[in-house]
Design a protein around this motif. Structure first.
Motif, PDB file in Angstrom:
ATOM      1  N   PHE A   1      -3.934   1.848 -10.309  1.00 12.98           N
ATOM      2  CA  PHE A   1      -4.682   0.661 -10.735  1.00 12.98           C
ATOM      3  C   PHE A   1      -5.833   1.044 -11.662  1.00 12.98           C
ATOM      4  O   PHE A   1      -6.053   0.395 -12.698  1.00 12.98           O
ATOM      5  N   PHE A   2      -6.583   2.091 -11.306  1.00  7.19           N
ATOM      6  CA  PHE A   2      -7.698   2.502 -12.158  1.00  7.19           C
ATOM      7  C   PHE A   2      -7.209   3.061 -13.485  1.00  7.19           C
ATOM      8  O   PHE A   2      -7.881   2.921 -14.514  1.00  7.19           O
TER       9      PHE A   2
ATOM     10  N   ARG B   1       0.826  -1.189   0.000  1.00  5.88           N
ATOM     11  CA  ARG B   1       0.000   0.000   0.000  1.00  5.88           C
ATOM     12  C   ARG B   1       0.870   1.253   0.000  1.00  5.88           C
ATOM     13  O   ARG B   1       1.792   1.406   0.819  1.00  5.88           O
TER      14      ARG B   1
ATOM     15  N   HIS C   1      -4.059  -8.859 -10.735  1.00  2.00           N
ATOM     16  CA  HIS C   1      -4.390  -8.129  -9.505  1.00  2.00           C
ATOM     17  C   HIS C   1      -5.631  -8.718  -8.857  1.00  2.00           C
ATOM     18  O   HIS C   1      -5.678  -8.899  -7.625  1.00  2.00           O
TER      19      HIS C   1
ATOM     20  N   SER D   1      -4.932 -10.351  -5.205  1.00  2.00           N
ATOM     21  CA  SER D   1      -5.551  -9.643  -4.088  1.00  2.00           C
ATOM     22  C   SER D   1      -6.465 -10.540  -3.265  1.00  2.00           C
ATOM     23  O   SER D   1      -6.796 -10.208  -2.120  1.00  2.00           O
TER      24      SER D   1
ATOM     25  N   SER E   1      -1.755   4.311  -5.120  1.00  2.00           N
ATOM     26  CA  SER E   1      -1.829   2.962  -5.698  1.00  2.00           C
ATOM     27  C   SER E   1      -3.185   2.710  -6.360  1.00  2.00           C
ATOM     28  O   SER E   1      -3.254   2.094  -7.436  1.00  2.00           O
ATOM     29  N   ASP E   2      -4.263   3.186  -5.734  1.00  2.00           N
ATOM     30  CA  ASP E   2      -5.587   2.994  -6.326  1.00  2.00           C
ATOM     31  C   ASP E   2      -5.713   3.760  -7.640  1.00  2.00           C
ATOM     32  O   ASP E   2      -6.302   3.266  -8.618  1.00  2.00           O
TER      33      ASP E   2
END
Length: 317
Positions: free
Chosen positions: A136-137, A128, A198, A202, A132-133
């Motif tokens: 990814f998007f 984290r 991912h 995850s 990071s989010d």
């Protein structure tokens, strides 16, 4: 342990099996089985006809349909010899050098993006950090960009390099090399590969990751000794898709190979020979079946991993 607790633990252990049994029961219906078999037969008929045509003499292929082979069985392996090794078909040495080119493109074009995607998927799932989010998007959104829109900018980048003002910070790539094709297949394959891996990585047990961290394992060791072995089904499934995509690709190959035979893959050469040898369907069918043979071997070799990869995560427990 009390009887009630033992009963509860047993029910919890059996619960994940119920959806699997329900799926198996629904798929074991005789009508569904017959429909699947019929679709499989219909799907296989063109490939079977291609194989029969590639084994028949030229006069039989021109004058009769492939289904007449069963009434008058005549076959020869000369078509495959001419296609692979005869200099009159496919250039010097036949199509065999182009098969080697396809392998030289496909193997790195499969291993490089999967390796990068696995490391990126682990970082985005379990390391984290700020942004990071958003990364990814962004990767997920790149899947909607049409491949064709990137061909001309990439070709200019490979040919002239990248400049800011009068300073060149990215050199041009050598002409007649595999580098542009490898880099292009890596870039085009990474968004989907990272997204799929991912989603799989995850879902790995968090307790396992925490235990490894408590034991002092670094992220690299966790990735190498825990994540990679547990992700084998997903990696194998993705490897099949990427291998088939790169092996069967024509657009990227003819765009970035520069039209030079020393780096042109088998699909590019077969497209060139379609007009040149259109009067020799027995040779074209043999060449087409040669291009299908290795993907079939790869698929059936990794089939068990492919099925496990498709079912992974479908049952929670």
């Amino acid at each position: 342990m009390s009887a009630e607790a033992l009963s509860a633990d047993t029910a919890t252990a059996v619960a994940p099996e119920r959806p699997v049994k329900a799926v198996r029961k629904s798929l074991s219906n005789p009508l569904i089985t017959a429909a699947v078999v019929a679709l499989a037969v219909l799907w296989t008929i063109p490939t079977f006809g291609l194989l029969i045509s590639s084994l028949r003499p030229a006069r039989d292929v021109v004058n009769t349909g492939w289904w007449t082979f069963f009434a008058h069985p005549h076959f020869t392996l000369a078509n495959y010899h001419d296609v692979l090794f005869k200099s009159g078909f496919g250039g010097t040495g036949g199509l065999f050098p182009f098969v080697v080119n396809s392998l030289a493109i496909t193997i790195p074009g499969t291993l490089i993006p999967i390796t990068i995607a696995a490391m990126a998927a682990y970082s985005l799932a379990w390391v984290r950090f700020r942004g990071s989010d958003a990364i990814f998007f962004t990767v997920f959104a790149l899947q909607v960009v049409p491949l064709q829109m990137a061909l001309i900018p990439l070709l200019r980048l490979y040919t002239h390099g990248a400049h800011i003002g009068g300073v060149q910070f990215l050199p041009s790539l050598p002409k007649g090399s595999y580098y542009p094709v490898w880099i292009s297949h890596t870039m085009f394959g990474l968004p989907l590969a990272i997204f799929l891996l991912h989603n799989f990585i995850s879902r790995l047990p968090a307790d396992l990751m925490e235990a490894a961290k408590i034991d002092g394992a670094s992220h690299f060791r966790i990735f190498r000794t825990i994540v990679l072995p547990l992700s084998t089904p997903a990696l194998a499934s993705l490897a099949i898709f990427q291998f088939l995509w790169v092996w069967n690709d024509l657009l990227v190959a003819i765009t970035f190979a520069g039209g030079q035979n020393k780096v042109l893959p088998l699909t590019g050469r077969l497209a060139q020979l379609n007009g040149q040898f259109g009067a020799h369907p027995e040779l074209l069918t043999a060449g087409a079946f040669v291009s299908m043979l290795l993907p079939l071997v790869v698929f059936f070799s990794l089939q068990r991993y492919f099925v496990r990869g498709l079912l992974a995560g479908s049952v929670k427990g």
